[in-house]
Write a protein that holds these residues in place. Sequence first.
Motif, PDB file in Angstrom:
ATOM      1  N   THR A 189      64.164  40.263  48.334  1.00 51.11           N
ATOM      2  CA  THR A 189      63.326  41.246  49.033  1.00 51.11           C
ATOM      3  C   THR A 189      62.512  42.102  48.066  1.00 51.11           C
ATOM      4  N   PRO A 190      63.141  42.784  47.074  1.00 50.81           N
ATOM      5  CA  PRO A 190      62.312  43.560  46.142  1.00 50.81           C
ATOM      6  C   PRO A 190      61.366  42.686  45.325  1.00 50.81           C
ATOM      7  N   LEU A 191      61.750  41.432  45.071  1.00 46.40           N
ATOM      8  CA  LEU A 191      60.870  40.536  44.320  1.00 46.40           C
ATOM      9  C   LEU A 191      59.608  40.229  45.114  1.00 46.40           C
ATOM     10  N   LEU A 192      59.753  39.975  46.402  1.00 48.43           N
ATOM     11  CA  LEU A 192      58.589  39.720  47.252  1.00 48.43           C
ATOM     12  C   LEU A 192      57.708  40.953  47.378  1.00 48.43           C
ATOM     13  N   LEU A 193      58.326  42.128  47.494  1.00 50.31           N
ATOM     14  CA  LEU A 193      57.544  43.366  47.570  1.00 50.31           C
ATOM     15  C   LEU A 193      56.787  43.609  46.267  1.00 50.31           C
ATOM     16  N   LEU A 194      57.428  43.335  45.150  1.00 50.63           N
ATOM     17  CA  LEU A 194      56.764  43.485  43.854  1.00 50.63           C
ATOM     18  C   LEU A 194      55.588  42.528  43.734  1.00 50.63           C
ATOM     19  N   ALA A 195      55.797  41.270  44.154  1.00 45.82           N
ATOM     20  CA  ALA A 195      54.704  40.297  44.123  1.00 45.82           C
ATOM     21  C   ALA A 195      53.572  40.713  45.049  1.00 45.82           C
ATOM     22  N   GLY A 196      53.916  41.295  46.200  1.00 46.56           N
ATOM     23  CA  GLY A 196      52.885  41.762  47.124  1.00 46.56           C
ATOM     24  C   GLY A 196      52.059  42.892  46.542  1.00 46.56           C
ATOM     25  N   ILE A 197      52.715  43.810  45.832  1.00 47.12           N
ATOM     26  CA  ILE A 197      51.987  44.912  45.189  1.00 47.12           C
ATOM     27  C   ILE A 197      51.005  44.369  44.163  1.00 47.12           C
ATOM     28  N   SER A 198      51.465  43.442  43.336  1.00 45.82           N
ATOM     29  CA  SER A 198      50.589  42.873  42.309  1.00 45.82           C
ATOM     30  C   SER A 198      49.424  42.109  42.934  1.00 45.82           C
ATOM     31  N   ALA A 199      49.725  41.307  43.967  1.00 41.03           N
ATOM     32  CA  ALA A 199      48.663  40.540  44.614  1.00 41.03           C
ATOM     33  C   ALA A 199      47.641  41.463  45.268  1.00 41.03           C
ATOM     34  N   GLY A 200      48.114  42.497  45.943  1.00 40.62           N
ATOM     35  CA  GLY A 200      47.193  43.440  46.578  1.00 40.62           C
ATOM     36  C   GLY A 200      46.342  44.185  45.568  1.00 40.62           C
ATOM     37  N   ALA A 201      46.966  44.606  44.460  1.00 39.75           N
ATOM     38  CA  ALA A 201      46.215  45.321  43.423  1.00 39.75           C
ATOM     39  C   ALA A 201      45.150  44.433  42.799  1.00 39.75           C
ATOM     40  N   ILE A 202      45.510  43.178  42.496  1.00 41.93           N
ATOM     41  CA  ILE A 202      44.555  42.262  41.872  1.00 41.93           C
ATOM     42  C   ILE A 202      43.401  41.941  42.828  1.00 41.93           C
ATOM     43  N   ALA A 203      43.693  41.871  44.122  1.00 44.72           N
ATOM     44  CA  ALA A 203      42.663  41.499  45.094  1.00 44.72           C
ATOM     45  C   ALA A 203      41.710  42.650  45.402  1.00 44.72           C
ATOM     46  N   LEU A 204      42.202  43.882  45.398  1.00 44.19           N
ATOM     47  CA  LEU A 204      41.404  45.007  45.897  1.00 44.19           C
ATOM     48  C   LEU A 204      40.869  45.943  44.812  1.00 44.19           C
ATOM     49  N   LEU A 205      41.676  46.217  43.814  1.00 38.55           N
ATOM     50  CA  LEU A 205      41.303  47.274  42.880  1.00 38.55           C
ATOM     51  C   LEU A 205      40.106  46.958  41.979  1.00 38.55           C
ATOM     52  N   PRO A 206      39.823  45.687  41.613  1.00 35.80           N
ATOM     53  CA  PRO A 206      38.596  45.452  40.852  1.00 35.80           C
ATOM     54  C   PRO A 206      37.337  45.926  41.579  1.00 35.80           C
ATOM     55  N   PHE A 207      37.309  45.817  42.901  1.00 37.54           N
ATOM     56  CA  PHE A 207      36.155  46.308  43.663  1.00 37.54           C
ATOM     57  C   PHE A 207      36.094  47.833  43.626  1.00 37.54           C
ATOM     58  N   ALA A 208      37.264  48.489  43.738  1.00 33.33           N
ATOM     59  CA  ALA A 208      37.298  49.948  43.662  1.00 33.33           C
ATOM     60  C   ALA A 208      36.901  50.422  42.267  1.00 33.33           C
ATOM     61  N   SER A 209      37.395  49.743  41.233  1.00 31.84           N
ATOM     62  CA  SER A 209      37.053  50.132  39.857  1.00 31.84           C
ATOM     63  C   SER A 209      35.561  49.960  39.594  1.00 31.84           C
ATOM     64  N   ALA A 210      34.990  48.855  40.068  1.00 32.29           N
ATOM     65  CA  ALA A 210      33.555  48.631  39.877  1.00 32.29           C
ATOM     66  C   ALA A 210      32.728  49.691  40.603  1.00 32.29           C
ATOM     67  N   ALA A 211      33.145  50.077  41.800  1.00 29.51           N
ATOM     68  CA  ALA A 211      32.429  51.117  42.537  1.00 29.51           C
ATOM     69  C   ALA A 211      32.483  52.442  41.799  1.00 29.51           C
ATOM     70  N   VAL A 212      33.641  52.778  41.245  1.00 27.85           N
ATOM     71  CA  VAL A 212      33.783  54.021  40.493  1.00 27.85           C
ATOM     72  C   VAL A 212      32.911  53.997  39.233  1.00 27.85           C
ATOM     73  N   LEU A 213      32.883  52.870  38.562  1.00 26.51           N
ATOM     74  CA  LEU A 213      32.036  52.758  37.358  1.00 26.51           C
ATOM     75  C   LEU A 213      30.565  52.934  37.697  1.00 26.51           C
ATOM     76  N   ARG A 214      30.124  52.365  38.798  1.00 29.62           N
ATOM     77  CA  ARG A 214      28.716  52.509  39.198  1.00 29.62           C
ATOM     78  C   ARG A 214      28.380  53.978  39.443  1.00 29.62           C
ATOM     79  N   VAL A 215      29.313  54.707  40.042  1.00 33.68           N
ATOM     80  CA  VAL A 215      29.080  56.139  40.274  1.00 33.68           C
ATOM     81  C   VAL A 215      29.020  56.894  38.951  1.00 33.68           C
ATOM     82  N   ASN A 216      29.905  56.582  38.017  1.00 34.35           N
ATOM     83  CA  ASN A 216      29.926  57.274  36.736  1.00 34.35           C
ATOM     84  C   ASN A 216      28.718  56.936  35.876  1.00 34.35           C
ATOM     85  N   LEU A 217      28.106  55.786  36.092  1.00 28.81           N
ATOM     86  CA  LEU A 217      26.953  55.374  35.281  1.00 28.81           C
ATOM     87  C   LEU A 217      25.638  55.913  35.807  1.00 28.81           C
ATOM     88  N   ARG A 218      25.654  56.523  36.993  1.00 34.05           N
ATOM     89  CA  ARG A 218      24.397  57.047  37.541  1.00 34.05           C
ATOM     90  C   ARG A 218      23.960  58.296  36.775  1.00 34.05           C
TER      91      ARG A 218
END
Length: 218
Positions: A189-218
């Motif tokens: 159970t904790p192994l699956l939850l850990l894998a889910g956290i990593s998968a969710g972070a890898i799938a979503l956070l690059p888009f959030a990071s890129a959006a933040v960088l675009r704001v900081n570069l303006r």
Amino acid sequence: MIALLIRDLRLAMRAGGGFGLGLAFFLIVTVLVPFGVGPQSALLATIAPGILWLGALLACLLSLDRVFALDWEDGSLDLLATAPLPLEAAVTVKALAHWLTTGLPLVLAAPLLGVLLNLPAPGYGWLVISLALGTPALSVLGTFGAALTVGLKRGGLLLSLLVLPLYVPTLIFGAEVARRGATGMEATTPLLLLAGISAGAIALLPFASAAVLRVNLR
């Protein structure tokens, strides 16, 4: 993307680039803990999974401020933002470079350092698996924090304060996997939850990071 990855790996390998710094910190934490809590083998075996995971987490923090700082200083970040390569892909490559130079060495070194903390024999495999699944999330979350604080003077402390709360779920489930594995309990159970956290972070956070960088570069 490959050229960007090779460039970031070379920068990390240079003196002061951060490679080896995380390993040295991880080793220091592991060596000092027995001095702090005493030489009781049973106590060390009990706290070993949590200490090893906490040491790996803190070691990942050491080089996060360099993820975008050098590119910001020399103007490369502006070029990346206007290059044909999507900024989200560039962020992903930088997170991968951070994991290869920080997270992967920690995964490989953890079993050796587990000996110093008297980690039970059944826990070694589970420790490596949990770190292999959890450290990518640490690098991606850290990259997001680095994007938030890029360009700020002395932003290292702010970066740590922003990222540490995001690291807590990964720490909880990662340490729980290693603890259950070391004691012979079911760790699925904790192994699956850990894998889910990593998968969710890898799938979503690059888009959030890129959006933040675009704001900081303006």
